[in-house]
Design a protein around this motif. Structure first.
Motif, short mmCIF file in Angstrom:
data_model
loop_
_atom_site.label_atom_id
_atom_site.label_comp_id
_atom_site.label_asym_id
_atom_site.label_seq_id
_atom_site.Cartn_x
_atom_site.Cartn_y
_atom_site.Cartn_z
N GLY A 51 23.41 73.66 25.46
CA GLY A 51 22.72 72.40 25.48
C GLY A 51 22.90 71.70 24.24
O GLY A 51 22.71 72.42 23.05
N ARG A 52 22.86 70.43 24.23
CA ARG A 52 23.24 69.73 23.08
C ARG A 52 22.04 69.08 22.33
O ARG A 52 22.07 68.29 21.45
N GLY A 53 20.85 69.43 22.93
CA GLY A 53 19.60 68.62 22.38
C GLY A 53 18.97 69.55 21.19
O GLY A 53 18.05 69.09 20.52
N LYS A 62 20.91 77.91 32.84
CA LYS A 62 19.77 77.27 33.26
C LYS A 62 19.76 76.70 34.70
O LYS A 62 18.95 76.98 35.66
N ASN A 79 17.36 64.00 29.21
CA ASN A 79 16.49 63.56 27.80
C ASN A 79 17.21 62.60 26.91
O ASN A 79 17.93 63.14 26.24
N GLU A 82 15.65 61.11 22.04
CA GLU A 82 16.38 61.02 20.86
C GLU A 82 15.41 60.77 19.59
O GLU A 82 15.62 59.72 18.87
N GLY A 83 14.20 61.47 19.43
CA GLY A 83 13.21 60.93 18.42
C GLY A 83 13.46 61.53 17.24
O GLY A 83 12.80 61.53 16.08
N GLY A 171 9.78 64.20 23.27
CA GLY A 171 11.14 64.73 23.63
C GLY A 171 11.26 66.23 24.06
O GLY A 171 12.33 66.72 24.45
N GLU A 172 9.98 66.86 23.72
CA GLU A 172 9.94 68.45 24.14
C GLU A 172 9.85 68.11 25.52
O GLU A 172 8.81 67.48 26.27
N GLU A 173 10.65 69.07 26.44
CA GLU A 173 10.89 68.68 27.94
C GLU A 173 9.67 68.71 28.72
O GLU A 173 9.51 67.99 29.58
N ASN A 207 18.17 68.24 30.84
CA ASN A 207 19.17 68.61 29.88
C ASN A 207 19.38 67.27 28.98
O ASN A 207 19.04 66.12 29.35
N ASN A 208 19.99 67.41 27.74
CA ASN A 208 20.32 66.36 26.69
C ASN A 208 21.21 65.45 27.33
O ASN A 208 22.24 65.86 27.90
N THR A 211 24.96 66.95 26.48
CA THR A 211 25.08 67.92 27.43
C THR A 211 25.85 67.71 28.87
O THR A 211 26.80 68.09 29.22
N GLY A 377 7.85 73.74 20.16
CA GLY A 377 9.03 73.61 19.30
C GLY A 377 8.40 72.69 18.02
O GLY A 377 8.94 72.81 16.87
N LEU A 378 7.79 71.70 18.10
CA LEU A 378 7.18 70.72 17.08
C LEU A 378 6.71 71.86 15.89
O LEU A 378 7.36 71.71 14.65
C1 LIG Z 1 9.17 68.29 19.45
C2 LIG Z 1 10.63 68.14 20.23
C3 LIG Z 1 11.18 66.90 20.49
C4 LIG Z 1 12.34 67.18 21.08
N1 LIG Z 1 13.16 66.24 21.26
C5 LIG Z 1 14.33 66.14 21.94
C6 LIG Z 1 15.20 65.14 22.35
O1 LIG Z 1 14.79 64.05 21.86
N2 LIG Z 1 16.24 65.11 22.98
C7 LIG Z 1 16.49 66.21 23.61
O2 LIG Z 1 17.59 66.55 24.21
N3 LIG Z 1 15.66 67.27 23.28
C8 LIG Z 1 14.58 67.28 22.49
N4 LIG Z 1 13.99 68.50 22.69
C9 LIG Z 1 14.35 69.72 23.33
C10 LIG Z 1 14.09 69.64 24.68
O3 LIG Z 1 12.59 70.31 24.76
C11 LIG Z 1 15.10 70.52 25.68
O4 LIG Z 1 14.99 71.92 25.10
C12 LIG Z 1 16.07 69.78 25.72
O5 LIG Z 1 15.96 68.49 26.23
C13 LIG Z 1 17.00 70.59 26.74
O6 LIG Z 1 18.23 70.01 27.01
P1 LIG Z 1 19.87 70.81 26.57
O7 LIG Z 1 19.33 72.24 26.92
O8 LIG Z 1 20.54 69.96 27.17
O9 LIG Z 1 19.70 70.65 25.04
C14 LIG Z 1 12.81 68.32 21.72
C15 LIG Z 1 12.11 69.59 21.61
C16 LIG Z 1 10.76 69.40 20.68
C17 LIG Z 1 10.14 70.58 20.57
#
Ligand SMILES: Cc1cc2nc3c(=O)[nH]c(=O)nc-3n(C[C@H](O)[C@H](O)[C@H](O)COP(=O)(O)O)c2cc1C
Ligand code: SF4
Length: 403
Positions: A51-53, A62, A79, A82-83, A171-173, A207-208, A211, A377-378
């Motif tokens: 995952g690229r997030g 997953k 997702n 992108e914050g 952004g947290e899923e 997913n991001n 991804t 995660g924050l």
């Molecule tokens: C506070 C917080 C903000 C997040 N912001 C993003 C975001 O903006 N974009 C993103 O893809 N994942 C973000 N994530 C991660 C997501 O919870 C999630 O793991 C992700 O979207 C999964 O996609 P991936 O497996 O393709 O990376 C964030 C996680 C946290 C804890």
């Protein structure tokens, strides 16, 4: 080092359709329909597409976690929040090659049996919405979305765009899912994970953007091609948003394994004092470590590379990041709600030269407790920058500690 494609979006060297085709646009979707859903998931697993997030969880694994019961409708959420400060690679993908992203989603939908796709678009990216809606309309007209996609009886899938409202935690899923359901964006308790119960109770894959954008290329060129790029644990190319004290900020594509020094040379940041890998929740890397590689095994980032020049005061940066986290904490759990303001005050006292060595030790202990005990995660990552500063930039920090 082989660069798969020069994608320095900032200087217009990027050609829309060439790139879309180069990465398998249209061909990949046709190829996917000739494969069983299981074979697609297998190919994504073999490619070890992580995952690229940020967290780097393998996408194919997953997708494979979805319950076997196909009677419940499945949802695929992208997702695009992108914050993360310093991250703007998803914006580039959505602006320049939205087709690629939507094609990746459509292949993903075929693989997991989803009929509904949702783009959760960062509120500040509202200006992208019209272009994205146009792209979706073109794809519907071309039979690439809607009912019986590309003449495949029974494969119905469409994508809806929903806007966020500017909260980083969304952004947290699971907070994202709450927000999509019309509630305050606060992280949910796990278990269950979204793959079991996600949007509107349906099994959901989140997913991001990036991804999904790699999925067409993996299908068109094969998992072996993808695995041949990068490092054993971090396969494929990675988009990096490089900003800060550099001559040529922008979105760059590099294979995983690229060193920080190579990034600095490409972007004109050779005199950097430090680099923040991963944005505000990332770590501060000193110049002595610029030979290290960007990868999940070494220096990890979801995409943000913030370059800090020799004139930057690292404690100013720490203060700025912690102010951000104090604002953005949802307040649901104590370590994050109370810990971030205490860390912020600690950094301010360090800047004033009033933080004793004993107090500094307490702040480190607090940071580690937040990493362990915060709910999402924050709070688990907000102390990272401060802790890495104390660990790796000791002399710079400690000369402000009164003896
Ligand atoms: C506070 C917080 C903000 C997040 N912001 C993003 C975001 O903006 N974009 C993103 O893809 N994942 C973000 N994530 C991660 C997501 O919870 C999630 O793991 C992700 O979207 C999964 O996609 P991936 O497996 O393709 O990376 C964030 C996680 C946290 C804890
Ligand atoms: S860690 Fe922070 S953002 Fe996450 S649930 Fe706790 S208070 Fe909210």
């Amino acid at each position: 080092m082989e660069k798969v494609l020069t994608t320095h979006f900032a200087n217009e060297r990027y050609r829309r359709m060439d790139t879309y085709r180069q990465y398998g646009g249209y061909e990949a979707l046709k190829k996917a329909f000739a494969m069983t859903p299981e074979a697609i998931i297998d190919e994504v697993k073999k490619a070890n597409l992580r995952g690229r997030g940020g967290a780097g969880f393998p996408a194919g694994v997953k997708w494979g976690f979805l319950p076997k019961d196909l009677s419940r409708p499945r949802v695929l959420v992208i997702n695009a929040d992108e914050g993360e400060p310093g991250t703007f690679k998803d914006r580039a993908l959505l602006s320049v090659v939205p087709d690629l992203v939507f094609e990746g989603m459509t292949i993903g939908a075929w693989a997991i049996g989803a009929t509904r796709g949702v783009v959760y678009l960062r509120g500040e990216y509202v200006y992208l919405r019209e272009g994205l809606e146009d792209c979706l309309a073109r794809r519907r007209a071309a039979g690439l979305l809607g009912n019986d996609i590309l003449g495949t009886p029974g494969f119905d899938f469409d994508i809806d765009i929903r806007l966020g409202s500017g909260a980083y935690v969304c952004g947290e899923e699971t907070a994202l899912l709450e927000s999509l359901e019309g509630r305050r964006g606060e992280p949910r308790n796990r278990f269950p994970y979204p793959v079991v119960r996600g949007l509107d109770q349906a099994p959901t894959i989140v997913n991001n953007v990036e991804t999904f954008a790699w999925v067409p290329a993996i299908l068109a060129r094969g998992a072996a091609w993808f695995v041949g790029i990068g490092t054993p644990g971090s396969t494929g190319p990675k988009l990096l948003s490089i900003s800060g004290d550099v001559a040529r900020p922008g979105v760059y594509e590099f294979p995983f394994g690229v060193t920080i020094r190579e990034l600095l040379e490409a972007s004109g940041g050779e005199d950097a004092h430090a680099v923040v890998a991963g944005g505000a929740c990332g770590v501060c890397v000193p110049a002595a470590d610029f030979t290290r590689a960007i990868s999940y095994e070494e220096v990890s980032t979801g995409g943000a590379i913030i370059v800090l020049g020799p004139d930057r005061d690292l404690l100013d940066v720490a203060e700025n990041f912690l102010e951000f986290f104090v604002d953005e904490s949802c307040g649901q759990c104590t370590p994050c709600r109370l810990g971030n303001p205490v860390l912020l005050e600690g950094v301010r006292s360090l800047k004033r030269g009033e933080c004793t060595a004993e107090r500094l030790g307490e702040l480190q202990h607090l940071g580690r407790t937040m990493q362990d005990a915060s709910k999402c995660g924050l709070g688990q990552t907000s102390p990272n920058f401060f802790l890495s500063l104390v660990d790796r930039f000791g002399p710079e920090i400690l000369d402000r500690v009164p003896v």
